[in-house]
Design an enzyme around this catalytic site. Sequence first.
Site, PDB file in Angstrom:
ATOM      1  N   HIS A  35       0.834  -1.206   0.000  1.00  0.00           N
ATOM      2  CA  HIS A  35       0.000   0.000   0.000  1.00  0.00           C
ATOM      3  C   HIS A  35       0.875   1.265   0.000  1.00  0.00           C
ATOM      4  CE1 HIS A  35      -3.756   2.211   1.114  1.00  0.00           C
ATOM      5  NE2 HIS A  35      -2.889   3.059   1.645  1.00  0.00           N
ATOM      6  N   GLU A  36       1.797   1.326   0.939  1.00  0.00           N
ATOM      7  CA  GLU A  36       2.645   2.527   1.031  1.00  0.00           C
ATOM      8  C   GLU A  36       3.559   2.643  -0.196  1.00  0.00           C
ATOM      9  OE1 GLU A  36       1.808   4.719   3.168  1.00  0.00           O
ATOM     10  OE2 GLU A  36       0.514   3.361   4.310  1.00  0.00           O
ATOM     11  N   HIS A  38       1.697   4.510  -2.798  1.00  0.00           N
ATOM     12  CA  HIS A  38       1.738   5.960  -2.576  1.00  0.00           C
ATOM     13  C   HIS A  38       3.098   6.526  -3.007  1.00  0.00           C
ATOM     14  CE1 HIS A  38      -2.054   6.709  -0.563  1.00  0.00           C
ATOM     15  NE2 HIS A  38      -1.828   5.814   0.380  1.00  0.00           N
ATOM     16  N   GLU A  60      -4.926   7.652  -3.102  1.00  0.00           N
ATOM     17  CA  GLU A  60      -5.375   6.383  -2.539  1.00  0.00           C
ATOM     18  C   GLU A  60      -5.660   5.362  -3.655  1.00  0.00           C
ATOM     19  OE1 GLU A  60      -4.929   6.189   0.530  1.00  0.00           O
ATOM     20  OE2 GLU A  60      -5.954   4.358   1.142  1.00  0.00           O
TER      21      GLU A  60
HETATM   22 ZN    ZN Z   1      -3.241   5.168   1.846  1.00  0.00          ZN
END
Ligand code: ZN
Length: 502
Positions: free
Chosen positions: A266-267, A270, A296
């Site tokens: 997830h990170e 980003h 997101e």
């Molecule tokens: Zn996030």
Amino acid sequence: MATPIGSSADAIGRLKELDREARRFEHIGALLGWDRETGMPPRAIEERAHQEALISALHHEKITAPQVGELLEHATAEEGTLDAAFLTVKRREYEKNTRVPTEFVKEMTELTSRAQAVWATARAENDFPAFEPFLDRIVEMNRRLSDYLGFQDHPYDALLDQYEPYATTAEIDRAFCDLEAGLVPLVAAIAEVRPPDDSFLRHRYPADGQERFSRELMVALGYDLERGRLDRSAHPFTTTLGAQDVRITTRYQEDFLQGSLFGTIHETGHALYELGMPAELQGTLLAEGTSLGVHESQSRLWENMIGRSRPFWIHWLPRLQAIFPTQLEGVSVDQFYRAVNRVAPSHIRVEADEVTYSLHVILRFRLEVALISGDLSVKDVPEAWRATSRALLGIAPESDSTGVLQDVHWSFGGFGYFPTYALGNLYAAQLLDVIQRDIPDLWDRVEEGDTSQVLAWLRSHVHAAGSTRRARELMKDVTGRPLGAESFLSYLTSKYGEIYRL
Ligand code: ZN
């Protein structure tokens, strides 16, 4: 005497210089924050708070200086140029930050720093009445904030706009109603089926092994360790300290493998967005995600759509098994895939699966809108929370700690933030539709551990624009359709229909 401004080109040049300085303050502040969360000795907290407040005041001074206002008046640029985009975003930043009186900002900062401490204790002790007077004032101040910022239709629009520029309550409400209509029956159908076994994810997984795997994974996804680093923190985050320095953190729970696996992906999603900003935007305020919803969409596309796919684990499971041979002995790709996609309605948003997650967000969105419009009073929030949870998830929390008190956002005043989490899901699914069309052998590649084409696609279609384009317009151009729940719902129906044999 002030220096004469001169031509429009001079004004833009000077604005860019000032903007670069402002970004540097921002990045220095981010470095202080990163250190606070990853390595700072505990007793440094008081000094650090002063340091961070000072840097943030200097940053605020830079972006709201009267000189910036004067330069903006003199600067013009031909529509469609990079300069025009720069001026639009710069003007927005200046106006947003000068419309709100300094006294108000101070009052809000003081209130929310006390409120966060009170909230933490209230959550630990399941004591909503202790937090209630603070929430009451926070709601009232957010209404005032909305008046300062200005809005056309709904006071919540102004709050939303802080995180999802130009989005409106009405359009999000429409998308969320469609989303709810599709999700509720899907969750109910899944609940009828015996859930897959995920007990092997709860064996003991030493943190060092998890870290080794995380590092290998993020590099394979395209993260450049020469331009960032991976550290540990209590709550995972991504932070930008400059164009060549985008860092991520993760946490390792030794009794739950999923946390770090998907938290890291997830990170990384980003970070890849931040690292993907083109050279001509770097160091300017255009080198940022165009909205939190689009940001997101990047993390969720990588985490859920790529990272929780079967082809992905065909490649990666043997590697994970090499690190944890006993814990994962005899686990097949299919078992693993089903386990990491287990669906179960639960009370806690941050632990929710991909299917129920957006329902947690819809709940918060509805309560926030009702609070800001005055249809709901703060004292009635716990009951409204339970009722809405029952309607959306089919369950209601027994305590306020696992209900209304679970998230930090309201205590720091962040009304308007939550919807961006679900927008990320909607945008990600719309992007995936086009990616699958543009890369016909996508899943064969993923199965071989090669996701470079996905990254290249995102670089050219999404990252390259930085914040030169509005989120809604960019996504509409790239995906060929306006924001809606359709793509996400059909993605979920097909994926979970197969997993749960619906
Ligand atoms: Zn996030």
